[in-house]
Design an enzyme around this catalytic site. Structure first.
Site, PDB file in Angstrom:
ATOM      1  N   ASN A   1       0.871  -1.182   0.000  1.00 12.28           N
ATOM      2  CA  ASN A   1       0.000   0.000   0.000  1.00 12.28           C
ATOM      3  C   ASN A   1       0.903   1.226   0.000  1.00 12.28           C
ATOM      4  O   ASN A   1       1.497   1.554   1.023  1.00 12.28           O
ATOM      5  CB  ASN A   1      -0.894  -0.038   1.246  1.00 12.28           C
TER       6      ASN A   1
ATOM      7  N   LYS B   1       0.083   4.244  -0.241  1.00 10.63           N
ATOM      8  CA  LYS B   1      -0.569   5.423   0.350  1.00 10.63           C
ATOM      9  C   LYS B   1      -0.343   6.636  -0.566  1.00 10.63           C
ATOM     10  O   LYS B   1      -0.315   6.479  -1.780  1.00 10.63           O
ATOM     11  CB  LYS B   1      -0.057   5.637   1.781  1.00 10.63           C
TER      12      LYS B   1
ATOM     13  N   HIS C   1      -9.456   1.090   4.955  1.00  5.93           N
ATOM     14  CA  HIS C   1      -8.174   1.330   5.641  1.00  5.93           C
ATOM     15  C   HIS C   1      -8.398   2.292   6.811  1.00  5.93           C
ATOM     16  O   HIS C   1      -9.198   3.221   6.715  1.00  5.93           O
ATOM     17  CB  HIS C   1      -7.149   1.902   4.659  1.00  5.93           C
TER      18      HIS C   1
ATOM     19  N   GLU D   1      -6.787   4.706   7.853  1.00  2.78           N
ATOM     20  CA  GLU D   1      -6.563   6.125   7.545  1.00  2.78           C
ATOM     21  C   GLU D   1      -7.787   6.729   6.870  1.00  2.78           C
ATOM     22  O   GLU D   1      -8.093   7.907   7.054  1.00  2.78           O
ATOM     23  CB  GLU D   1      -5.298   6.274   6.684  1.00  2.78           C
TER      24      GLU D   1
ATOM     25  N   GLU E   1      -5.040  -4.855  10.732  1.00  2.00           N
ATOM     26  CA  GLU E   1      -4.049  -3.802  10.902  1.00  2.00           C
ATOM     27  C   GLU E   1      -4.342  -3.044  12.191  1.00  2.00           C
ATOM     28  O   GLU E   1      -5.165  -2.111  12.191  1.00  2.00           O
ATOM     29  CB  GLU E   1      -4.094  -2.811   9.728  1.00  2.00           C
TER      30      GLU E   1
ATOM     31  N   GLY F   1       2.804   2.471  10.813  1.00  2.00           N
ATOM     32  CA  GLY F   1       3.742   3.579  10.647  1.00  2.00           C
ATOM     33  C   GLY F   1       4.470   3.965  11.923  1.00  2.00           C
ATOM     34  O   GLY F   1       5.091   5.026  11.993  1.00  2.00           O
TER      35      GLY F   1
ATOM     36  N   SER G   1       3.763  -1.880  10.296  1.00  2.00           N
ATOM     37  CA  SER G   1       5.223  -1.903  10.490  1.00  2.00           C
ATOM     38  C   SER G   1       5.870  -3.228  10.085  1.00  2.00           C
ATOM     39  O   SER G   1       6.794  -3.701  10.737  1.00  2.00           O
ATOM     40  CB  SER G   1       5.571  -1.535  11.940  1.00  2.00           C
TER      41      SER G   1
HETATM   42  P1  13P Z   1       3.206   0.572   7.620  1.00  2.00           P
HETATM   43  O1  13P Z   1       3.720  -0.725   7.030  1.00  2.00           O
HETATM   44  O2  13P Z   1       3.909   1.771   7.094  1.00  2.00           O
HETATM   45  O3  13P Z   1       3.134   0.508   9.113  1.00  2.00           O
HETATM   46  O4  13P Z   1       1.700   0.720   7.086  1.00  2.00           O
HETATM   47  C1  13P Z   1       0.824  -0.342   7.235  1.00  2.00           C
HETATM   48  C2  13P Z   1      -0.418  -0.055   6.477  1.00  2.00           C
HETATM   49  O5  13P Z   1      -1.199   0.785   6.855  1.00  2.00           O
HETATM   50  C3  13P Z   1      -0.658  -0.814   5.243  1.00  2.00           C
HETATM   51  O6  13P Z   1      -1.954  -0.599   4.774  1.00  2.00           O
END
Ligand code: 13P
Length: 254
Positions: free
Chosen positions: A10, A12, A96, A98, A168, A174, A213
Site C-alpha cells: 500500500n 498510500k 483502511h 486512515e 491492521e 507507521g 510496520s
Molecule cells: P506501515 O507498514 O507503514 O506501518 O503501514 C501499514 C499499512 O497501513 C498498510 O496498509
C-alpha cells in the site's frame, strides 16, 4: 486446499506516476522468479494507468487503495469500480484505518464498497483493526467483530473463499511498533472464526493479512503463523528491494 500467500504493498499518498513506474521497473526483476505468492502493488489513483502498463506481463498485480460504491454518478473527486477495472486493477483496499480516521469512513461505507468491489470483479482487501485506546480499554475483539460484521454485511455467502481481510492494529501502523506474531495470529484466528459463521467452509480459504510496520526483518514472524497468509505493507513497500525481500520471505514460508 492451501491458501496462497498474498503480499500487498500500500503506497498510500506516495510516488508520482513516473516514480511509480521507476519503482515497479526495479521491483519486477527482483520478484520475477517468485512462485506461489500473489504479489500486489497499490499505487495512488494517479499512477495506476502508468504502473499498470509497466506491470504488463509480470507476476505483479495492480490494486487500488479505495473506491466508491456507486459505479458512476455525481460524486465529485471519487473513483468507481468500473474505472479501476478498466485500468487493470484486480484488488482494491477498502476500509483502511486512515480512511476511517481522516475521512470519516463508516463501517457501513466499508460494507458497501466491499459489495461494489465484487460486483466489478475486484477482490476487496477489507481492513479492520483497533486503535490504541480501544486496545487499552480491552475492546479489541468487540471493535473488530463490529467492523467485520458491517464490512461483510452485504456480501454473498459464496464469496468467502475469495475474501481477503487485513488485520491492521492502528497503533502498529507507521510506528515501527509491530504486533507480535502470536497476537496477530490470535486475532486472525478469531476473525476466521467469525467469518466461518457467515461464510461457512469458504472462510477456511479467506486470506488473512497482517499489516502494521511489516519489514524484511519481521515478516518471518508473521508469515509462519498458521492463521496468517500474508501482509499489507506500507512504508517498506515503497522500497523495491525491501518489498522484494518481504515477498521472498513469503515464498519461502518465512
Ligand atoms: P506501515 O507498514 O507503514 O506501518 O503501514 C501499514 C499499512 O497501513 C498498510 O496498509
Amino acid at each position: 486446499m492451501t491458501r496462497i500467500p498474498l503480499i500487498a504493498g500500500n503506497w498510500k499518498m506516495h510516488k508520482t506516476a513516473r516514480e511509480g513506474v521507476e519503482a515497479v521497473t526495479a521491483l519486477k526483476p527482483l520478484v520475477a522468479a517468485v512462485e506461489g505468492v500473489d504479489i500486489v502493488v497499490c499505487p495512488p489513483f494517479t499512477a495506476l494507468a502508468d504502473v499498470g502498463r509497466a506491470l504488463a506481463g509480470s507476476n505483479i498485480e495492480l490494486g487500488a487503495q479505495d473506491m466508491h460504491w456507486e459505479p458512476q454518478g455525481a460524486y465529485t473527486g471519487e473513483i468507481s469500480g468500473p474505472m479501476l477495472w478498466d485500468l487493470g486493477c484486480t484488488y482494491v483496499i477498502v476500509g483502511h484505518s486512515e480512511r476511517r480516521r481522516y475521512f470519516r469512513e463508516t463501517d457501513d461505507d466499508v460494507g458497501r464498497k466491499a459489495v461494489a468491489a465484487f460486483a466489478h470483479e475486484l477482490l476487496p482487501i477489507i481492513c479492520v483493526g483497533e486503535t490504541l485506546g480501544e486496545r487499552d480499554a480491552g475492546r479489541t475483539e468487540e471493535v473488530i467483530a463490529r467492523q467485520l460484521r458491517w464490512g461483510t454485511a452485504g456480501l454473498d455467502p459464496a464469496v468467502g473463499d475469495r475474501l481477503v481481510v487485513a488485520y491492521e492494529p492502528v497503533w502498529a501502523i507507521g510506528t515501527g511498533r509491530a504486533a507480535t506474531g502470536a497476537e496477530a495470529n490470535r486475532v486472525s484466528g478469531l476473525i476466521r472464526g467469525w467469518l466461518a459463521e457467515r461464510f461457512g467452509e469458504g472462510a477456511q480459504q479467506t486470506r488473512m493479512l497482517y499489516g502494521g510496520s511489516v519489514t524484511p526483518e519481521n515478516i518471518g514472524e508473521f508469515i509462519t503463523q498458521p492463521e496468517i497468509d500474508g501482509a499489507l505493507v506500507g512504508g517498506a513497500s515503497l522500497d523495491p528491494p525491501a518489498f522484494a525481500a518481504i515477498v521472498g520471505a513469503a515464498a519461502g514460508g518465512g
